[in-house]
Structures are given as C-alpha cells and as structure tokens.
Motif scaffolding. Sequence first.
Motif, PDB file in Angstrom:
ATOM      1  N   GLY A  36      -0.665   4.436  -5.926  1.00  0.00           N
ATOM      2  CA  GLY A  36      -1.309   3.330  -5.581  1.00  0.00           C
ATOM      3  C   GLY A  36      -2.739   3.066  -6.520  1.00  0.00           C
ATOM      4  N   ASP A  59       1.941   7.182  -1.564  1.00  0.00           N
ATOM      5  CA  ASP A  59       1.118   8.170  -2.225  1.00  0.00           C
ATOM      6  C   ASP A  59       0.293   7.317  -3.052  1.00  0.00           C
ATOM      7  N   VAL A  91       0.851  -1.039  -0.053  1.00  0.00           N
ATOM      8  CA  VAL A  91       0.063  -0.117   0.088  1.00  0.00           C
ATOM      9  C   VAL A  91       0.857   1.277   0.048  1.00  0.00           C
ATOM     10  N   PRO A  92       1.031   2.006  -1.175  1.00  0.00           N
ATOM     11  CA  PRO A  92       2.058   2.737  -1.192  1.00  0.00           C
ATOM     12  C   PRO A  92       1.702   4.252  -0.514  1.00  0.00           C
TER      13      PRO A  92
END
Lengths: 369, 506
Positions: free
Chosen positions: B349, B344, B341-342
């Motif tokens: 994402g 940004d 889950v990045p």
Amino acid sequence: MDVMPKWAEVILVPLISLILAAILSALVILAIGEDPVAAVRLMITGALGSTYGWGYTLYYATNFMFTGLAVAIAFHAGLFNIGGEGQAMLGGLGVALVCLFIPWPHWSMALIAAVVGSAVFGALWAAIPAYLQASRGSHIVITTIMFNFIAAAVLNYMLVNVLRPAGSMDPATARFDEAVHLPSLHEMLAPIGINFSKAAPANVSLVVALIACVLVWLLIWRTPLGLEIRSFGKSHRAARYAGIGAVRITMIAMLLSGGLAGMMAINNVMGEAERLVLNAVEGAGFIGIAVALMGRSHPFGVFLAAILFGFLYQGGAELALWTSIPRELIVVIQALVILFTGALDNMVRMPLERMFLAMRRRPNVQAGE
Amino acid sequence: MTAPAIELKGISKAFGPVQANKDISIRVMPGTIHGIIGENGAGKSTLMSILYGFYKADAGEVFISGNRTEIPDSQAAIAAGIGMVFQHFKLVENFTVLENIILGAEDGALLRPSLAKARKSLLELEQEYDLKVDPDAVIEEIGVGMQQRVEILKALYRQANILILDEPTGVLTPAEADQLFRILGRLKDEGKTIILITHKLREIMDITDTVSVMRRGEMTATVKTSETSPEHLAELMVGRKVLLRVDKTPAQPGNVVLDVQNLRVRDEQGVERLKGIDLQVRAGEILGIAGVAGNGQSELLEVLGGYATGTGTITLNGQPIDLTGKNSDGRSRRANGIAHVPEDRQREGLIMDFSAWENTAFGYHHDPRYASGILMNNAAIKADTQEKMDRFDVRPPHPHLAAKNFSGGNQQKIVLAREIERNPDLLLVGQPTRGVDIGAIEFIHQQIVALRDQGKAVLLVSVELEEILGLADRVAVMFDGQIMGTRAATDTDEKELGLLMAGVTA
C-alpha cells in the motif's frame, strides 16, 4: 524522522569518505617514496590550474556525467546496469555511422542526429539484457557484463572489416568530415572574450551533458513516469499493486540508461577523436557506476561526482607525466575513492548516524518495539 | 509468602532515540497466568526479548524465584527455566516433531540415544499436561495449532517453569485458541508460570489472573483481571476512553455492485488457491470474508485488485472485468472504480521511503489533478495530501515526512484516505487494523462504515473474527480456497464461524 539531516547525508558523508580516501592515498604515495603534498599540488595545478587542465577535466567529466546518469537512472528502478561500457561503445558506432555517411551542412544538425544515433544504439544494446531480465528473469548484472564483451567484439569486427578505410592499417574509421566538427570550449568562449585553451578537448557536448542532468532530474522527480520508476525500484510488490508493469518499467529504465550511456559518444567520438577508434570508451562506463554511487543517484550529485572524477583522471595523467609515480598508482587512487565513496559508505555513515542520534536524544520521542 | 517466579525491577532499554522500555517493574507469582497487553510499539516484545536474553537492558534487574539472575543470552534464559513460544514458530519444517524437540538439546554426538530419551519424556509430558502430539509427524504436515504445541513441548522438555507466549492466537482458529487456553490452564494447575503477550482484550479477560498494561514503553498499570473490564483496559492502553463496539445502523443494501462467479486462481507453483468462488457484494453493504490466514483471502483480493490472474467471471455494476491480466492491472481497476486498501500496507500500500504526499499520489499519479501534461503537479498533490491528512487526523500532519516515520495506524490512515476519497464504487479492504493501535481502529472502522452509508460496496478481509462480526453486514467464511458459507452478521456467532473456518459444515 530521518536519522541524519539532509546536508549531512548529501555533503558530509561523501566529504569524509573522500578525505579518508585522500589520506590513504597519501600514505600509499609516501610508501613508494614520493612526496604526497607535492603530488597533490601537481594534481591540482595539472587539472585545475590552467584552462588546458580544466579543458581536460571537463572533457572527462562530460563522459562521466553521461555514464553516471545512465547508471543512476537504472539504480532508481532497482536495476544495476554494469553495461555502460558496452552501451557507450555501441553509441560510438551510432555516432560514426551518422557522421560518416550523411553529409551534414552544419555541426548543430549533425550533433542532434548524433545524439539520436548514439542514444538509439546505446538503448538498443541495453534493450536485450533488459528484455531478458524483464521477461525471463536473467539477471541484468550478468547479462550487461557479458554484453560489454560482445560489444567490444562487435566494434572490433566493424572497425576491422567494415568501417576501416581501404589501405589503412589502423582499426579505426576515417576521420569525420570537417562539417561535423563540434565547437570546442575555446571556440565557444572566444566570442565572449574568454581565452580558453585551444588544445583541450572539452567541447559543446558538456552543454548537452548538463541539459541531460536537468532532464533526468525532471524525469525522475517531476513526472509520473519518474514516480513509477522510483516506486518499482523501491518495492516490486507495491508497484504491482499500483498497476505499474514490471516489464514496461524495466524496459523503459534500461532504454533510458543505455541511451544515456550511448550519448557519451558525442563527446569522445565526435567531439574529441573525430573518428571511431577501438577502446574509445576507456573505462568511462565503469567509472559511471562510481559516479552514480557517489552522487547518490541524484543528477546534481552525479554532476559533482563527475567533475571530481574528471579531476582525478586529469590530475592523475599529470602525475604520471611529471613524476615517477607510476600510472598504475593513479588507478589505485581512483579505486580508493570508489571504495570509500561507494563500497565503504556505511563505514562513515554508521558512526555519523550514531553521533547525530546522540546529539538529538530527547526524552519525548515515541516508544517502539 | 513465596518469592515471585519473575520479578523485573526498573528495566529500561533505548534504541537510539526511542525509549522502548522505561523503568519497568513487574512481579509475576508462580502458578499464575500473567497477561501483558499493549498496542503495537508499546514495548511488550522488547521487554520479553530482554527477559529471554536477546537484548541487554540499559538498566534494571531480573529476579528469578527471588534470585538475581543475569540473562546475557537465550541459553542463560533456558537454564533459568524460561521458555519462549514466539509468534512465528522456530521449527524446522521438514523435521519430525521429535527431531525438533531435541534440536539444540542433544545429549551427545549420536542422535539415537537423545531421540529415545526425548520420546520417553515426551510421553510423560503428554500425560502430565494432556498435550497430545504424534512424535513422528513431520512439522510441515501438521496444523499450526499442533505446531504451537510442539513449541510448548520444546520449552517443557528444556525444563521450563516459566513460559512466555508472544501473540499466540494470531494464527489460530477460535477453536484452536480455546484448546490452547485449556492447555495453558492445565500448565498453570501444574504449577507453571505463564506470561501471555497479546493485544486482544478478550484473551486477557478469559484466562489471565493478573494483567499489566504497557503504553509507550511504560508499564501504566498492573491489575487483577477479576477487578477490571475490557473498557478499562482499553482506556489504560490508549490513554483515553475508546469505543470497542463498531457503531453502525443496519445496512440498506441496494443493487449488486460486485458479482463473482466461479473464480479460480492458481499460484506460481500451479496449486489452485481459489477453487470456484461465488460471491456478491451489494451497494451499501459490507461483506466480510472471515477465515484463518492463508485460505485464499489474499489471492481473492489480489485478483480483484487486478494484480493476479484467474478464470471465472467478475462483473462490476454489470460490466465484465478482465481477469486474464491482458487488460487488467491495478491501474485499470482503479479506473473501473475499485479502490483497494491492501493487506500489507508496508510492502504494497505504501512505499516506505517515499513521502506522505508521494504516497498519496501513488497509484493515482496519472490523475489529471495530479499530473498536468507530462509533469506532475507536486503543489496540488501536497495541498491535497494536507487536506486528507487533516480530514483523517493523520499525525503528525506533515506531507513531507516519509511513510516509514508514521506509526502503523497513521500509515493506514494515509492509505485509507487515498483510497476512500476516490469515492470508489467498490472498496477492497484487507486487514484494515492489523498492527494499528486501538485508538486508530475506532476511526478506521468509522470511515469504512461511513463509505458504506454513502451506498458504496465494501469487501472486507480480516483474520480478526471480532472485527468481521463488528464491521460486516454479511460474513462469508473461506476455507481452503472455497466459501464454506455465508451468514448475516447478526444471525451468527464466533462459534459457528469458527467451525466454518476449520472447514466443518453443519
């Protein structure tokens, strides 16, 4: 929630742009002392009033479908391929080689080979700028433009020094063998009782173009590769996050784009001229940009826009032929259409968006910063 | 009774269909610190932009010290004695402090007299408010805390009596934040009026005198800080009772899932961003990476997520993971069982123009469930998206809606649902609740804990110390590309972590 409903986005905006371009064109025609109503009537009867006119309109439209799809597919990957012109030239070379040096027993086999040949040549021509963009960061707009000039030079050399039949003064190849002659719409429609003009150049390539539209639609909207191309075009960072390789997508998108542009040659080289001449592309590579812009890079939009530009081309030729409206003015009209549907898109879009907003302003929507 | 320093009456502002501010009235008395709290998108920034002349209100009046004042632009705001410290500083990086302070407030064509004058008044300001900075230091060479001081000095130099600070602690370490609060206290004692915009309840409780709560463009309440509680404020912000603490049982750590040894990463300029990271994450535990933004946390996530290269060794469940970029990218990491889950979500994402269902397939679009043969199985993706949206309570639950049309919290739920439901061995989570409303924070935290309780390893990166302490089982602190120390979350506190975040080791 989108600001405008879909139908307004895809139909209303281009339509209003077109009407504005038409009004301005009419003013220009008025200004040089001609009658715009008569001009429009002449364009419509010339381009759509007979099967001869339709034959030319569809012939041009076929060219623009290929180049429009080419530009559209690159747009989806966020790449601006201005090199459709050069790729189509090289596609012509591919078609000429296939048709001149292999004795084909039947046109259908020749067509398949010519599709492959033109696509491969166009794709290879696009591959070099694509590689330079992907691995070296050389901007594709610059490199594809330069490759248009190189393509013209290559073609010139090939026609003058290599492919010109001995004794001919004309920088063109020999006429292709009768066996590779593509059926024209006249020949195709005669068996089902439609008497289509014999003189019009529209041919079976139109069917190939329509198939290409469907295949491109499938590719872009229905395959994982299409999703990757579109993702890369929208956000490089997101594509990187998802493991979508920038080099790979740039190459694939440009190869497809160049291939489609090259395939135009089956229409103009194989279908119409039946030999390769200098400047066979006649600017169709650049019209493809306008077609893709107007068609919102959607294959169906490209199809419609290609027909429209085919109409403008054929209607314009008729105008030049039958009135004292100079040929240059036709270019002006085409340019106005391109200007309004492409470059000045926001001029129509913004007021429309505001209008739709005002119509739907409701108190219960969420607040924002 | 004295007139309020600022009084707003019936301020309304709409952007298209969005009513950002609805009939807002507040009174801020001179010599007080007034907090404005609300979730992202509640309309706080719009309100302050109106006060500072960036936007024109559709309706309403502004009174400064009892006089009705028109603020058409920021010049007028400055003339009215309003100073603004933005979340992102407006400083010229390669100018000195002094040059930045006079920028836009020069007295004449020649700089020298202005600079001399500024130097003198800077000295006075320093003494008056205990705001020490070196006037000749270049901005890019001083820390963020110092830069913020320059912003405050800039406002004071322009004779500001009212100071507005927009999310001032977002980039500060806890120690720097404490310093800022001391400065604000001093300014208040000297009679300045301060408006503090924040979404952090703790800051409001610590230093404000009164607090206004905004929700969906409306001012829902203005209360005395001494008469309220964080729980009460949270309820006012969200409109329902929320659980502020993360509810979890002690971790049951199992085998080592992720083992990182001597990880080094250089950026494109060749600067070493990770300088030999060693860390381990076990099954069934959440390792939190604390640190001020920009100390290598992003690079750590990128290299673990497969889209940056580095040197060192990383193993997942004992299997080595390629770091060179040759056989590693986001896709191969997913195949390895790492979900990400990045940090940004809007630029990495999600693809904001894509529909929720396309975003749900994004990154997993080669999965046989989503793609049969060469064509994608759009119907299956949509059905799956619908299920995920229902399970993660994404609102509105329409798979066809473009990602950009969801609120921050719901966007995050779409990403989280996509990554968690893959049942990964290791989940990488960056800033899970940045820009997410309080109501959704609770839910997102529960989902992360639930994954841990299924025996999965979680690596959590967050700049919110509170979040790290609440969610993580162990906390590693990063500073300048290194891990300064690792603590059990139960054995440490903000003070100790704050020192480590500033690079101080005991």
